[in-house]
Design a protein around this motif. Structure first.
Motif, short mmCIF file in Angstrom:
data_model
loop_
_atom_site.label_atom_id
_atom_site.label_comp_id
_atom_site.label_asym_id
_atom_site.label_seq_id
_atom_site.Cartn_x
_atom_site.Cartn_y
_atom_site.Cartn_z
N ARG A 1 0.68 -1.26 0.00
CA ARG A 1 -0.03 -0.02 0.02
C ARG A 1 0.67 1.49 0.10
N LEU A 2 1.96 1.30 0.67
CA LEU A 2 2.94 2.18 0.91
C LEU A 2 3.32 2.78 -0.66
N ASP B 1 2.33 1.73 -3.68
CA ASP B 1 1.41 2.28 -4.54
C ASP B 1 1.16 3.68 -4.07
N PHE B 2 1.26 4.08 -3.17
CA PHE B 2 1.21 5.58 -2.83
C PHE B 2 2.35 6.13 -3.26
N THR B 3 3.44 5.86 -3.05
CA THR B 3 4.80 6.40 -3.40
C THR B 3 4.93 6.42 -4.98
N CYS B 4 4.53 5.22 -5.49
CA CYS B 4 4.47 5.32 -7.09
C CYS B 4 3.42 6.12 -7.86
N GLY B 5 2.28 6.20 -7.12
CA GLY B 5 1.23 7.11 -7.62
C GLY B 5 1.85 8.51 -7.60
N GLN B 6 2.26 9.04 -6.33
CA GLN B 6 2.83 10.38 -6.41
C GLN B 6 3.96 10.61 -7.66
N HIS C 1 10.81 9.46 -0.68
CA HIS C 1 9.96 10.33 -1.56
C HIS C 1 10.85 10.94 -2.62
N ARG D 1 0.83 0.72 -10.94
CA ARG D 1 1.13 -0.64 -10.57
C ARG D 1 1.07 -1.39 -11.94
#
Length: 192
Positions: free
Chosen positions: A70-71, A73-78, A190, A83
């Motif tokens: 989940r972390l 996915d969030f970081t890659c999304g930023q 990040h 994914r």
């Protein structure tokens, strides 16, 4: 005789994994394989290589679906990376390995290294992101310092990783589990 789980995912073990050397492969195979996730066609631009599947990954037979996933996915999304646009795999295909069992973790990854390299050579990603120190060591064994020294930099892959007509770029970053355990690397990750 192969355990029944292997027959369901023969592609994981047809590529030379030395399961007989693995502590999870001995005495009745207590580990369970987690398949590589790649939904695209052709060669992925980015392959993300983690360390070993955790409890949730083993339950769902998918990599990076627990808290670390989940972390991630969030970081890659930023960063604008979906994914579905990357190949996601682990250096070791089976797990889970008990927390704090670093020698066992190293042995599992070493036994699974031939499978990992064969899979990477088959798909030939342009960039490999090593997520965590164990993943970095399996892809660039000659780099002996900790991950902090190398994170975010373009690194050479090990000589036995590349082929005559394929040399991927290698980048390393902290594993999300390190950050979730309270590591001081969140702002650094990040920036990677």
């Amino acid at each position: 005789m192969f355990p029944a789980q292997w027959l369901l995912q023969p592609q994981l073990f047809a590529d030379g994994a030395e399961c007989w050397r693995c502590p999870l492969g001995k005495n009745g195979f207590p580990g369970r394989p987690v398949r590589t996730e790649w939904y695209g066609t052709g060669s992925p631009r980015l392959a993300l290589v983690g360390e070993l599947p955790g409890r949730r990954e083993v339950q769902l037979s998918r990599p990076f679906v627990g808290p670390s996933g989940r972390l991630l996915d969030f970081t890659c999304g930023q960063a604008g990376i979906a994914r579905s646009g990357m190949m996601i795999m682990n250096a070791g295909a089976c797990g889970p390995v008990p927390s704090g069992a670093d020698e066992m973790k190293e042995a599992v990854i070493a036994a699974c290294r031939p499978r990992l390299l064969a899979e990477l050579r088959r798909y030939r990603p342009e960039v490999i992101l090593a997520v965590g120190a164990h993943a970095l060591r399996v892809l660039a064994p000659e780099l002996t310092s900790g991950i902090t020294a190398f994170r975010g930099a373009l690194l050479p892959v090990g000589e036995d990783v590349k082929t005559l007509d394929w040399t991927p770029k290698l980048i390393a970053t902290f594993h999300p589990a390190y950050i979730l355990r309270g590591g001081d690397a969140e702002t650094l990750e990040h920036s990677d």
